[in-house]
Design a protein around this motif. Structure first.
Motif, short mmCIF file in Angstrom:
data_model
loop_
_atom_site.label_atom_id
_atom_site.label_comp_id
_atom_site.label_asym_id
_atom_site.label_seq_id
_atom_site.Cartn_x
_atom_site.Cartn_y
_atom_site.Cartn_z
N LYS A 1 17.89 54.32 57.02
CA LYS A 1 18.90 53.80 56.09
C LYS A 1 18.71 54.47 54.73
O LYS A 1 17.61 54.90 54.38
CB LYS A 1 18.72 52.29 55.91
CG LYS A 1 18.88 51.48 57.19
CD LYS A 1 18.62 50.02 56.90
CE LYS A 1 18.72 49.20 58.18
NZ LYS A 1 18.42 47.76 57.94
N LYS B 1 18.24 54.51 50.72
CA LYS B 1 17.39 53.66 49.89
C LYS B 1 18.20 52.51 49.30
O LYS B 1 19.24 52.72 48.67
CB LYS B 1 16.74 54.48 48.77
CG LYS B 1 15.71 53.69 47.99
CD LYS B 1 15.00 54.57 46.99
CE LYS B 1 13.94 53.75 46.23
NZ LYS B 1 13.24 54.57 45.22
N TYR B 2 17.71 51.29 49.53
CA TYR B 2 18.42 50.10 49.07
C TYR B 2 18.18 49.85 47.59
O TYR B 2 17.06 49.95 47.11
CB TYR B 2 17.97 48.88 49.89
CG TYR B 2 18.56 47.58 49.41
CD1 TYR B 2 19.88 47.26 49.68
CD2 TYR B 2 17.79 46.68 48.69
CE1 TYR B 2 20.43 46.07 49.25
CE2 TYR B 2 18.34 45.48 48.25
CZ TYR B 2 19.65 45.18 48.53
OH TYR B 2 20.19 44.00 48.11
N GLN B 3 19.23 49.54 46.88
CA GLN B 3 19.12 49.20 45.47
C GLN B 3 19.77 47.85 45.24
O GLN B 3 20.85 47.56 45.79
CB GLN B 3 19.80 50.25 44.59
CG GLN B 3 19.05 51.57 44.51
CD GLN B 3 19.70 52.52 43.52
OE1 GLN B 3 20.92 52.56 43.40
NE2 GLN B 3 18.90 53.28 42.80
N PRO C 1 16.38 39.59 48.40
CA PRO C 1 16.81 40.36 49.58
C PRO C 1 15.68 40.45 50.59
O PRO C 1 14.52 40.63 50.23
CB PRO C 1 17.16 41.73 49.00
CG PRO C 1 17.35 41.51 47.54
CD PRO C 1 16.45 40.38 47.17
N GLY D 1 17.06 43.95 53.06
CA GLY D 1 17.56 45.00 52.18
C GLY D 1 19.03 45.26 52.35
O GLY D 1 19.52 46.34 52.06
N GLU D 2 19.78 44.25 52.80
CA GLU D 2 21.21 44.44 53.01
C GLU D 2 22.04 43.37 52.31
O GLU D 2 23.26 43.43 52.30
CB GLU D 2 21.52 44.45 54.51
CG GLU D 2 20.90 45.65 55.23
CD GLU D 2 21.14 45.61 56.74
OE1 GLU D 2 21.63 44.60 57.23
OE2 GLU D 2 20.83 46.62 57.39
N GLU E 1 24.07 41.32 49.62
CA GLU E 1 24.83 41.69 48.44
C GLU E 1 24.70 40.64 47.34
O GLU E 1 25.13 40.85 46.21
CB GLU E 1 26.30 41.88 48.80
CG GLU E 1 26.54 43.05 49.73
CD GLU E 1 28.00 43.26 50.06
OE1 GLU E 1 28.83 42.45 49.60
OE2 GLU E 1 28.32 44.23 50.77
N HIS F 1 19.54 38.91 42.70
CA HIS F 1 20.72 39.65 42.22
C HIS F 1 21.27 39.01 40.94
O HIS F 1 21.65 39.69 39.99
CB HIS F 1 21.82 39.64 43.28
CG HIS F 1 21.60 40.58 44.42
ND1 HIS F 1 20.72 40.31 45.45
CD2 HIS F 1 22.15 41.79 44.71
CE1 HIS F 1 20.74 41.30 46.32
NE2 HIS F 1 21.59 42.22 45.90
N LEU G 1 11.71 44.26 45.79
CA LEU G 1 12.82 43.36 46.11
C LEU G 1 12.57 41.94 45.60
O LEU G 1 13.41 41.07 45.77
CB LEU G 1 13.05 43.32 47.63
CG LEU G 1 13.43 44.64 48.29
CD1 LEU G 1 13.69 44.43 49.79
CD2 LEU G 1 14.66 45.26 47.64
#
Length: 290
Positions: A61, A63-65, A95, A98-99, A101, A106, A122
C-alpha cells in the motif's frame, strides 16, 4: 506499489519477507491475508517454504498519512500539557489498519497539529484507549514530557477510571469481580474469562435499579480488552445494547450502554490531583424509565 523478490532456499515466506521488507511477521501475514503476496503468481500460506527459483510479488500500500478532520471536539479539561476529551460512540480513537478517514486522532490533529509521537505515528498524544462503541473521557498528552509521564502512570495503574453502565437483571449489592480474561479460543474476536487468562479486577457498585435493569458504577483496577463487558457477562449481567456479549433486548441501542464517566490522576507537571467527570448520557434515563 509492486515489489518483485527472488526466493531463498528453505526459508519461510513470512520470515524471509519480514527481513527483506523491514516488517514484522505479523505485518507480512496481514499482507498475505489481504492477498497482496503471490509466489509464482499463486496465493500461498505465510509459512510456505521457499526455494531460490521462486518469484515473490508483493503489492504494498502507499504510505498512509493522517489527514486532519475539522469536526468539533467535546473538551472537558485542558491546560498547556494535556486535555481530557469526550470520545463519542462509534468512533475509533486512532487509525488501526491505516485506512480510516476519521478517528479521534484525525479530529485532534486539526486543532492540535503538534501532538507528540513516541513509538507509533498513528497514535499522536494517545496514552490509553476506549473501544470504538464506548463513549466517554479520554486523556491526551500535548507534549512529549507529559506523554511519557502519563504512559508510565497508566502502566503503574496510577490513573483511576470509573465507568457507568446499565445491565440486564437486578444487582443490588456491591461486589468485586476477580476473573482472569483472555482471548476466546472459539471466536478470536471475543474475550472471555478463564483461569489461564490475564489478571483482571473490577469493582462494581449499584446506583439504581428498575424493571430487571440495573445502573452500575464500575471501577477497574486492570485494563484488559473488553474487561467490563466480559466481567459483567460472566456474572450473568451483560450490558444492555452490547452487540458482542449480550443476546438480550437492546432497547433500541446499536452499542453498549457504557460510558467512561470519571477520571482521576496526578498532573505530571504540577503534581496536583485532578478529577474530571461528565454526566450520564441522556439515553441512560430513557432506558431506566422504560
Amino acid at each position: 506499489m509492486e515489489k518483485i523478490i527472488q526466493g531463498l532456499d528453505g526459508l519461510r515466506l513470512d520470515v524471509y519477507l519480514a527481513d527483506k521488507l523491514g516488517m514484522t511477521r505479523s505485518q507480512v501475514k496481514k499482507l498475505n491475508k489481504e492477498k497482496r503476496i503471490l509466489v509464482n503468481h499463486q496465493e500461498v500460506k505465510a509459512g510456505f517454504l521457499l526455494s531460490k527459483q521462486d518469484e515473490i510479488r508483493v503489492y504494498l500500500k502507499g504510505k498512509y498519512q493522517i489527514i486532519p478532520v475539522n469536526k468539533e471536539l467535546d473538551i472537558y479539561y485542558e491546560d498547556k500539557d494535556l486535555l481530557v476529551v469526550n470520545k463519542p460512540k462509534n468512533l475509533v480513537v486512532h487509525p488501526g489498519a491505516g485506512e480510516e478517514e476519521d478517528s479521534l486522532v484525525h479530529r485532534l490533529l486539526y486543532k492540535y497539529p503538534n501532538l507528540p509521537i513516541l513509538d507509533d505515528p498513528l497514535r499522536p498524544g494517545i496514552v490509553h484507549r476506549l473501544d470504538k462503541d464506548t463513549e466517554g473521557l479520554l486523556l491526551v498528552a500535548k507534549n512529549e514530557f507529559t506523554m511519557k509521564a502519563l504512559m508510565e502512570d497508566f502502566k503503574k495503574r496510577r490513573v483511576k477510571k470509573i465507568y457507568k453502565c446499565i445491565v440486564h437483571g437486578l444487582l443490588r449489592e456491591p461486589l468485586t469481580i476477580n476473573n482472569p480474561i483472555g482471548r476466546s479460543k472459539v471466536d478470536r474476536k471475543k474475550m472471555t474469562t478463564y483461569s489461564e487468562g490475564k489478571k483482571a479486577i473490577s469493582h462494581v457498585r449499584p446506583l439504581d435499579w428498575s424493571d430487571n435493569k440495573s445502573l452500575l458504577e464500575v471501577s477497574i483496577v486492570t485494563g484488559r480488552t473488553h474487561q467490563i463487558r466480559v466481567h459483567l457477562k460472566s456474572i450473568g449481567h451483560s450490558i444492555i445494547g452490547d452487540q458482542t456479549y449480550s443476546h438480550q433486548p437492546f432497547y433500541g441501542l446499536d452499542s453498549q450502554a457504557l460510558v467512561a464517566s470519571q477520571m482521576s490522576f496526578i498532573h505530571p507537571r504540577s503534581h496536583h490531583l485532578l478529577m474530571v467527570q461528565r454526566p450520564n448520557p441522556e439515553y441512560f434515563d430513557t432506558i431506566m424509565k422504560k
